[in-house]
Write a protein that holds these residues in place. Sequence first.
Motif, short mmCIF file in Angstrom:
data_model
loop_
_atom_site.label_atom_id
_atom_site.label_comp_id
_atom_site.label_asym_id
_atom_site.label_seq_id
_atom_site.Cartn_x
_atom_site.Cartn_y
_atom_site.Cartn_z
N THR A 1 0.67 -1.29 -0.04
CA THR A 1 0.41 -0.32 -0.04
C THR A 1 0.92 1.52 -0.02
O THR A 1 1.75 1.24 1.11
CB THR A 1 -0.84 -0.14 1.31
OG1 THR A 1 -1.55 -1.51 0.90
CG2 THR A 1 -1.61 1.31 1.01
N PRO A 2 1.53 2.36 -1.29
CA PRO A 2 2.10 2.79 -0.80
C PRO A 2 0.96 3.97 -0.87
O PRO A 2 0.25 4.25 -0.28
CB PRO A 2 1.62 3.32 -2.75
CG PRO A 2 1.95 2.21 -3.67
CD PRO A 2 0.66 1.57 -2.41
N ILE A 3 2.38 4.56 0.70
CA ILE A 3 1.83 5.75 1.70
C ILE A 3 2.03 7.49 1.18
O ILE A 3 0.89 7.96 0.71
CB ILE A 3 2.51 5.58 2.64
CG1 ILE A 3 1.83 3.91 3.81
CG2 ILE A 3 1.38 6.94 3.80
CD1 ILE A 3 2.72 4.29 4.94
N THR A 4 3.27 7.80 0.68
CA THR A 4 3.65 8.87 0.00
C THR A 4 4.83 8.93 -0.67
O THR A 4 5.49 7.80 -0.88
CB THR A 4 3.78 9.51 1.05
OG1 THR A 4 3.49 11.20 0.10
CG2 THR A 4 4.53 9.66 1.88
N ILE A 5 4.74 9.23 -1.72
CA ILE A 5 6.35 9.59 -1.99
C ILE A 5 6.92 10.75 -1.32
O ILE A 5 6.65 12.44 -1.32
CB ILE A 5 6.65 9.86 -3.85
CG1 ILE A 5 5.70 8.74 -4.94
CG2 ILE A 5 7.73 10.07 -4.48
CD1 ILE A 5 6.16 7.48 -4.32
N ILE A 6 8.07 10.85 -1.11
CA ILE A 6 8.57 12.36 0.04
C ILE A 6 9.50 12.94 -0.64
O ILE A 6 8.99 14.11 -0.95
CB ILE A 6 10.05 11.00 1.27
CG1 ILE A 6 8.65 10.38 2.23
CG2 ILE A 6 10.06 12.49 2.10
CD1 ILE A 6 9.76 9.88 3.51
N GLY A 7 10.61 12.35 -2.02
CA GLY A 7 11.11 13.69 -3.01
C GLY A 7 12.06 11.43 -3.29
O GLY A 7 11.86 11.42 -3.77
N PRO B 1 2.01 -2.70 3.71
CA PRO B 1 1.04 -4.70 3.52
C PRO B 1 -0.11 -4.00 2.56
O PRO B 1 -0.68 -2.78 2.84
CB PRO B 1 1.22 -4.87 4.85
CG PRO B 1 1.49 -4.54 5.95
CD PRO B 1 2.12 -3.04 5.90
N ALA B 2 0.18 -4.68 1.89
CA ALA B 2 -1.65 -4.90 0.77
C ALA B 2 -3.02 -4.58 1.98
O ALA B 2 -2.06 -5.40 3.55
CB ALA B 2 -1.64 -5.33 -0.59
N GLY B 3 -3.68 -4.12 2.29
CA GLY B 3 -5.28 -3.89 2.86
C GLY B 3 -4.75 -3.73 4.09
O GLY B 3 -5.42 -3.29 5.08
N LEU B 4 -3.96 -1.87 3.91
CA LEU B 4 -3.58 -1.41 5.32
C LEU B 4 -4.91 -0.69 5.51
O LEU B 4 -5.51 0.02 4.51
CB LEU B 4 -2.64 -0.44 4.66
CG LEU B 4 -2.25 0.22 5.70
CD1 LEU B 4 -1.21 -0.44 7.16
CD2 LEU B 4 -0.75 2.06 5.62
#
Length: 329
Positions: free
Chosen positions: A122-128, A263-266
């Motif tokens: 589960t992607p949360i963010t791209i920081i930079g 993980p997937a399903g967060l």
Amino acid sequence: MASPVRRRALCFGAAALGAAALAPVGLVRAQSLGDRPLRIILPLSAGSGADGAIRAISNSLAKALGQPVVIENLPGAGGITGTTQIVRAPKDGSVIGVVSNNHVVNPSVYKNIPFDSLADITPITIIGATPFVLVAHPSVPAKNVQELIAYAKSKPGVLNYGSSGNGTILHLGAAMFVDQAKLAIQHIPYKGMGPLMNDVLGGQVQLAVVAVAPAAAHIKSGALRAMGVTTSTRVASLPGVPTIAEQGLPAYELDGWIAPVGPAGLPKTELARLYNAFKAAMEMPEARDALIAQGYEIKLTPPDAAAAFFRSEAARMAQVVKNANVKLD
């Protein structure tokens, strides 16, 4: 120029940030898991660029979360070892990971991976992201990309390029240049960035794609010559160095990004909590300044844009691997 998908994915847009699914920053503390620490798995070695970046912002992240942050390095197999633990982590927001470019490269260069690099996270963010630069040892009689291409074609077999290891993003960065320039140059893989830099500086290998931050001092001293930066626009720390794209290879673009994932399903509540914590942390001057000092450009993205970026980069890197015929020994 950056592709539309890539620009959208790495753009901190006001519209994207207005997504209703994301909880207000003020709820980050209220929704925390009490005194339980947030465990962050890094499938990278201590001292790597991503390791330094996450450790630099960990105090700010802990403040934003209202809970301790524990960082654990689990390197091995190009990041597969640690990522296996990330995808198998509890789906309660207590364990996340931070991955980089190799996460979307590995499916194209490894025959067997015990997880799906897109479906199992589960992607949360791209920081930079941090820029790279194509450098040459001063013994190479070329001052820019066009002169380098001409010299390589006139002296087949004379040049070689090094990387930090087979299948790494630095390998792909150089291989992509060789492919787009239609050159025949031998690849010499090293075991890490340190040995690579030592031999480029010593002239044992003539060319390499490396991160701008550790290379800048050597470029300014004349120990290395910058042929071109890999990003779509010029880099502030090397303003006189043109991009590779503007020197005749318009499709060339690459940088080194870092991304927290679960993980997937967060659960959506946990995804929102974690994203808002990273957002709040990156609004703290100490975290932003620390990343900028390490050569990162802050490009925080919301989860949906991060997921789209993962998909687009996986497809793009698969094509790079295919075109450059990159194979692990």
